[in-house]
Design a protein around this motif. Structure first.
Motif, PDB file in Angstrom:
ATOM      1  N   ASP A 104      -0.242  -0.220  -2.431  1.00  0.00           N
ATOM      2  CA  ASP A 104      -0.377  -0.291  -0.976  1.00  0.00           C
ATOM      3  C   ASP A 104      -1.572  -1.181  -0.668  1.00  0.00           C
ATOM      4  O   ASP A 104      -2.718  -0.772  -0.821  1.00  0.00           O
ATOM      5  N   SER A 105      -1.300  -2.402  -0.259  1.00  0.00           N
ATOM      6  CA  SER A 105      -2.378  -3.351   0.015  1.00  0.00           C
ATOM      7  C   SER A 105      -3.168  -2.982   1.260  1.00  0.00           C
ATOM      8  O   SER A 105      -4.320  -3.382   1.413  1.00  0.00           O
ATOM      9  N   TYR A 106      -2.546  -2.218   2.160  1.00  0.00           N
ATOM     10  CA  TYR A 106      -3.190  -1.889   3.427  1.00  0.00           C
ATOM     11  C   TYR A 106      -3.080  -0.397   3.718  1.00  0.00           C
ATOM     12  O   TYR A 106      -2.343   0.023   4.611  1.00  0.00           O
ATOM     13  N   PRO A 107      -3.771   0.440   2.907  1.00  0.00           N
ATOM     14  CA  PRO A 107      -3.718   1.885   3.140  1.00  0.00           C
ATOM     15  C   PRO A 107      -4.312   2.251   4.488  1.00  0.00           C
ATOM     16  O   PRO A 107      -5.028   1.464   5.112  1.00  0.00           O
ATOM     17  N   LYS A 108      -4.023   3.470   4.935  1.00  0.00           N
ATOM     18  CA  LYS A 108      -4.438   3.903   6.275  1.00  0.00           C
ATOM     19  C   LYS A 108      -5.948   3.834   6.468  1.00  0.00           C
ATOM     20  O   LYS A 108      -6.444   3.511   7.534  1.00  0.00           O
ATOM     21  N   LYS A 109      -6.719   4.144   5.426  1.00  0.00           N
ATOM     22  CA  LYS A 109      -8.178   4.117   5.567  1.00  0.00           C
ATOM     23  C   LYS A 109      -8.687   2.727   5.921  1.00  0.00           C
ATOM     24  O   LYS A 109      -9.674   2.573   6.624  1.00  0.00           O
ATOM     25  N   ILE A 135       4.576  -7.553   1.864  1.00  0.00           N
ATOM     26  CA  ILE A 135       4.612  -8.991   2.108  1.00  0.00           C
ATOM     27  C   ILE A 135       4.597  -9.272   3.603  1.00  0.00           C
ATOM     28  O   ILE A 135       3.899 -10.174   4.082  1.00  0.00           O
ATOM     29  N   ASP A 136       5.343  -8.488   4.381  1.00  0.00           N
ATOM     30  CA  ASP A 136       5.346  -8.644   5.841  1.00  0.00           C
ATOM     31  C   ASP A 136       3.956  -8.379   6.412  1.00  0.00           C
ATOM     32  O   ASP A 136       3.496  -9.093   7.315  1.00  0.00           O
ATOM     33  N   ALA A 137       3.288  -7.348   5.896  1.00  0.00           N
ATOM     34  CA  ALA A 137       1.950  -7.010   6.384  1.00  0.00           C
ATOM     35  C   ALA A 137       0.965  -8.134   6.074  1.00  0.00           C
ATOM     36  O   ALA A 137       0.116  -8.484   6.910  1.00  0.00           O
ATOM     37  N   ALA A 138       1.055  -8.702   4.880  1.00  0.00           N
ATOM     38  CA  ALA A 138       0.171  -9.804   4.510  1.00  0.00           C
ATOM     39  C   ALA A 138       0.442 -11.026   5.385  1.00  0.00           C
ATOM     40  O   ALA A 138      -0.490 -11.731   5.807  1.00  0.00           O
ATOM     41  N   ALA A 139       1.723 -11.290   5.660  1.00  0.00           N
ATOM     42  CA  ALA A 139       2.082 -12.436   6.497  1.00  0.00           C
ATOM     43  C   ALA A 139       1.514 -12.284   7.905  1.00  0.00           C
ATOM     44  O   ALA A 139       1.011 -13.249   8.492  1.00  0.00           O
ATOM     45  N   GLN A 180      -1.130  -5.660  -8.782  1.00  0.00           N
ATOM     46  CA  GLN A 180      -2.227  -6.327  -8.082  1.00  0.00           C
ATOM     47  C   GLN A 180      -1.684  -7.210  -6.973  1.00  0.00           C
ATOM     48  O   GLN A 180      -0.571  -7.745  -7.068  1.00  0.00           O
ATOM     49  N   SER A 181      -2.482  -7.375  -5.938  1.00  0.00           N
ATOM     50  CA  SER A 181      -2.147  -8.327  -4.872  1.00  0.00           C
ATOM     51  C   SER A 181      -3.433  -8.953  -4.360  1.00  0.00           C
ATOM     52  O   SER A 181      -4.510  -8.357  -4.426  1.00  0.00           O
ATOM     53  N   ASN A 182      -3.297 -10.191  -3.872  1.00  0.00           N
ATOM     54  CA  ASN A 182      -4.455 -10.916  -3.347  1.00  0.00           C
ATOM     55  C   ASN A 182      -4.011 -11.808  -2.197  1.00  0.00           C
ATOM     56  O   ASN A 182      -2.979 -12.481  -2.283  1.00  0.00           O
ATOM     57  N   LEU A 183      -4.783 -11.803  -1.135  1.00  0.00           N
ATOM     58  CA  LEU A 183      -4.517 -12.639   0.031  1.00  0.00           C
ATOM     59  C   LEU A 183      -5.784 -13.367   0.445  1.00  0.00           C
ATOM     60  O   LEU A 183      -6.835 -12.749   0.598  1.00  0.00           O
ATOM     61  N   HIS A 212      -1.392 -14.728   9.255  1.00  0.00           N
ATOM     62  CA  HIS A 212      -0.680 -15.700  10.107  1.00  0.00           C
ATOM     63  C   HIS A 212       0.078 -16.717   9.249  1.00  0.00           C
ATOM     64  O   HIS A 212      -0.064 -17.934   9.414  1.00  0.00           O
ATOM     65  N   ALA A 213       0.914 -16.217   8.360  1.00  0.00           N
ATOM     66  CA  ALA A 213       1.675 -17.087   7.464  1.00  0.00           C
ATOM     67  C   ALA A 213       2.769 -17.818   8.212  1.00  0.00           C
ATOM     68  O   ALA A 213       3.259 -17.362   9.252  1.00  0.00           O
ATOM     69  N   ASP A 214       3.177 -18.948   7.659  1.00  0.00           N
ATOM     70  CA  ASP A 214       4.322 -19.683   8.182  1.00  0.00           C
ATOM     71  C   ASP A 214       5.569 -18.814   8.010  1.00  0.00           C
ATOM     72  O   ASP A 214       5.882 -18.359   6.910  1.00  0.00           O
TER      73      ASP A 214
END
Length: 532
Positions: free
Chosen positions: A524-529, A292-296, A398-401, A300-302
Motif C-alpha cells: 500500500d503506497s498510500y496508507p491511511k496514516k 497505479i491510479d493513486a500515483a498517477a 517496492q514502489s517509487n514515485l 499528475h501523470a499523463d
C-alpha cells in the motif's frame, strides 16, 4: 495546311492499364493509320479543340497513376491492401486495418510463403522499373517508415514470421514458415491468434495508442513456445513509437518508447510455485492497479501514458501458464511454498515495471522547473533452505514515485505560463514517495518459526508558491509510517487444527482470518496514516 495521316499508338494489355505491369515491362509501340487528326483546326478562327488522348504511360494526362503490385492482387490480403490504399488517409491505423488478421489467416490456410507490395506512383514523377524495384525493396525492409513484425516459434521447432510495412507511397506484407510445413494443429492455433494480432495492431495505431496484448500472452503453449512482436510506427517527421514484446513459458516482457515517454515491464514465470489461485491473483492485480491510479493522481501523470502502463501491467500479470503447484499441495521443489504459505504471498509472479514521461519545460521564465513523472513497481521472491523441513520464504514489494508539475493558485483557474510576469502566478510541486512490504516465513525442523509482514511508506512534498514571478512561499512536508505484524498464531491454528476450536463457528472464523491475510501483505503506497 497538311493534315496528319498517321500517329503512334500504344498497345497496352489489360494488366498494364490497371497497374499490374511487372517490373521492367514496357508497352509495345506500333504505328497505325488513323483518319482522325490529333487536333482540329478551323480556318479563320483562333480556337483549337483538343481531343483527349492517352499519354506514353497509357493514362490520361491528368489521371492518377494506377498502383503497381508486386504480384497478382487476387487474394484476401491483396484485397485488404487495395482497399486500405484507396482510403483517403495514409495513417497507420487506416493502412493496417484488418491487414494483420488477413495475413495470419491466409498463412494459416496453407500458404507457406506470402510476399506482396503495392506502390502508389505519382503522375508528376512516375517511377521506372528500377525505381519500382527500389520502392518495393524498401517496403520489405526495416527502413520503411512504419513496420510491424510478429515471430512465433512452435514447440516442434518451426519459425513463423509475419511482417507489415507502410509509408506514404505504398504498403507491403510478408509471411513465411521455416523448418517445415505447419501441422493441422499448428495452423488452427495460428488462425485463432488472428483477431488477437489485429487487436494489438489496432491498439498501437489508435489515437491515443493502447496496449492490447492479452491475446499474445494467451497463446497455446502446447503449440507455440514463444511469441515476439516488434513495431516501429512513424508519429511525425521527427518521432517514432517503438515496441518490443516477448512471451514464453519463462518470461514476459514489453518495452515501449515514444515522444510521450518510455515504459518497461518484465514478469518472471520461472518460479511458478509462488503463484496463488486465480481469485488471489485477480485481487492482487486490482490492488496494484488502484495504487497505479493513486500515483498517477498524486504526480499528475499523463493520462494516455498511464493507461498504456496499466494495460501492459494487466496483460503481463494475467492468465499465467497453468502449473500444478497452484492446484495441489505436492510440488517437485522441496523449498516451494505450501498452499498455507501462499496465504501470506501476493499470488503474483515476480515482476518489475517502470514508466517515465518525457519531461517538459512548460515555464518559459524558469525552464529549469520541468514537469516530470517517473514511477516504478517491483516484486522479488527468494526461496532458501535445505529441504521442506528447513526453509524460508522472503517476498519484497517496492514502489517509487518522483514527479514535479505546475498548478494554478486556485482551483478552476487556467494556467498559461509565459515570459510575462503577469502569468507567473502558480504553484510548483516536487513529489517523492517510497513504499515497501516484506514478508518472511521460516520453518526449522518442520516447525514454523516466523510469519511476519513489515511495511513502510514515506512521502515528501515540496511546494513553491510564485506570485508575479516572485517566490513568496515554500513548504516541505515529509511523512513516514512503518509497522510489523506477526501472523504466526493464525498459521499455527491452520497447521494444528486439532488443537483449536473445532466447532463450525471456529472453523469459519479461521477461514475468514486466512482469507484476510492477503490484505495484510499487499503493498500500500498510500496508507491511511499518510493520507490523513
Amino acid at each position: 495546311m497538311t493534315g496528319i495521316s498517321s500517329i503512334n499508338v500504344l498497345t497496352l494489355n489489360p494488366s498494364q492499364l490497371v497497374g499490374n505491369t511487372p517490373a521492367g515491362a514496357q508497352p509495345v509501340e506500333t504505328t497505325a493509320a488513323v483518319s482522325a487528326p490529333a487536333s482540329t483546326v478551323l480556318l479563320g478562327q483562333n480556337n483549337v479543340v483538343e481531343i483527349n488522348t492517352y499519354n506514353a504511360r497509357g493514362t490520361l494526362p491528368n489521371a492518377a497513376q494506377a498502383p503497381t503490385w508486386e504480384s497478382s492482387p487476387l487474394d484476401k490480403v491483396s484485397f485488404t491492401m487495395g482497399g486500405n490504399l484507396s482510403n483517403s488517409s495514409n495513417s497507420n491505423a487506416a493502412r493496417f486495418a484488418g491487414l494483420g488478421a488477413a495475413l495470419m489467416s491466409q498463412l494459416a490456410d496453407g500458404k507457406k510463403n506470402i510476399s506482396q507490395s503495392v506502390v502508389q506512383q505519382s503522375d508528376i514523377r512516375p517511377l521506372n522499373a528500377a525505381g519500382i524495384a527500389a520502392a518495393q525493396s524498401k517496403l520489405h525492409s526495416s527502413n520503411a517508415d512504419s513496420t510491424i513484425s510478429l515471430t512465433l516459434k512452435t514447440a516442434s521447432g518451426k519459425t513463423v514470421t509475419l511482417s507489415l510495412a507502410n509509408q506514404n507511397d505504398g504498403m507491403a506484407v510478408q509471411a513465411q514458415v521455416e523448418g517445415g510445413d505447419l501441422t493441422a494443429e499448428e495452423s488452427a492455433a495460428l488462425a485463432k491468434m488472428a483477431k488477437g494480432f489485429q487487436a494489438a495492431i489496432d491498439g498501437l495505431t489508435a489515437e491515443p495508442p493502447q496496449l492490447k496484448l492479452d491475446a499474445l500472452t494467451q497463446f497455446d503453449s502446447k503449440v507455440f513456445s514463444s511469441v515476439d512482436l516488434s513495431t516501429k510506427l512513424k508519429i511525425d517527421d521527427k518521432n517514432n513509437q517503438t515496441l518490443e514484446f516477448h512471451a514464453d513459458s519463462q518470461k514476459r516482457s514489453v518495452s515501449m518508447s515514444g515522444p510521450s515517454g518510455d515504459l518497461q515491464l518484465s514478469v518472471d514465470l520461472k518460479s511458478q510455485a509462488i503463484l496463488g489461485n486465480p481469485i488471489q491473483q485477480a485481487k492482487a492485480l486490482q490492488s496494484y492497479l488502484k495504487q497505479i491510479d493513486a500515483a498517477a493522481a498524486r504526480g499528475h501523470a499523463d493520462r494516455d501514458m498511464m493507461s498504456m502502463f496499466k494495460d501492459a501491467f494487466s496483460s503481463l500479470n494475467s492468465n499465467y501458464p497453468v502449473n500444478s503447484a497452484t492446484s495441489t499441495p505436492a510440488t517437485v521443489d522441496p523449498l516451494a511454498p505450501t498452499n498455507l504459505d501462499r496465504k501470506l504471498l501476493t499470488g503474483l509472479a515476480d515482476f518489475s515495471a517502470s514508466m517515465t514521461q518525457a519531461s517538459q519545460a512548460s515555464n518559459p521564465m524558469r525552464p529549469s522547473e520541468r514537469d516530470t513523472f517517473a514511477y516504478n513497481l517491483s516484486q522479488t521472491t527468494q526461496l532458501k533452505g535445505n529441504d521442506s523441513q528447513n526453509r524460508s520464504i522472503e517476498q519484497n514489494q517496492q514502489s517509487n514515485l518522483t514527479a514535479s508539475y505546475h498548478q494554478a493558485l486556485s482551483t478552476g483557474q487556467k494556467l498559461k505560463l509565459s515570459s510575462n510576469a503577469d502569468s507567473q502566478n502558480y504553484l510548483f510541486y516536487q513529489i517523492s514517495d517510497n513504499a515497501s512490504s516484506q514478508t518472511n516465513i521460516a520453518y526449522k525442523d518442520g516447525k514454523l518459526t516466523n510469519a511476519a509482514v513489515t511495511q513502510s511508506a514515506s512521502q515528501s512534498t515540496n511546494i513553491f508558491k510564485y506570485v508575479m514571478g516572485h517566490l513568496v512561499d515554500h513548504t516541505s512536508t515529509p511523512v513516514n509510517t512503518s509497522k510489523t505484524q506477526s501472523f504466526m498464531a493464525v498459521l499455527e491454528r491452520a497447521l494444528h487444527p486439532d488443537k483449536t476450536d473445532k466447532t463450525p463457528e471456529g472453523a469459519a472464523r479461521l477461514k475468514e482470518l486466512l482469507d484476510g491475510l492477503q490484505d495484510k501483505v499487499l503493498l500500500d503506497s498510500y496508507p491511511k496514516k499518510l493520507n490523513s
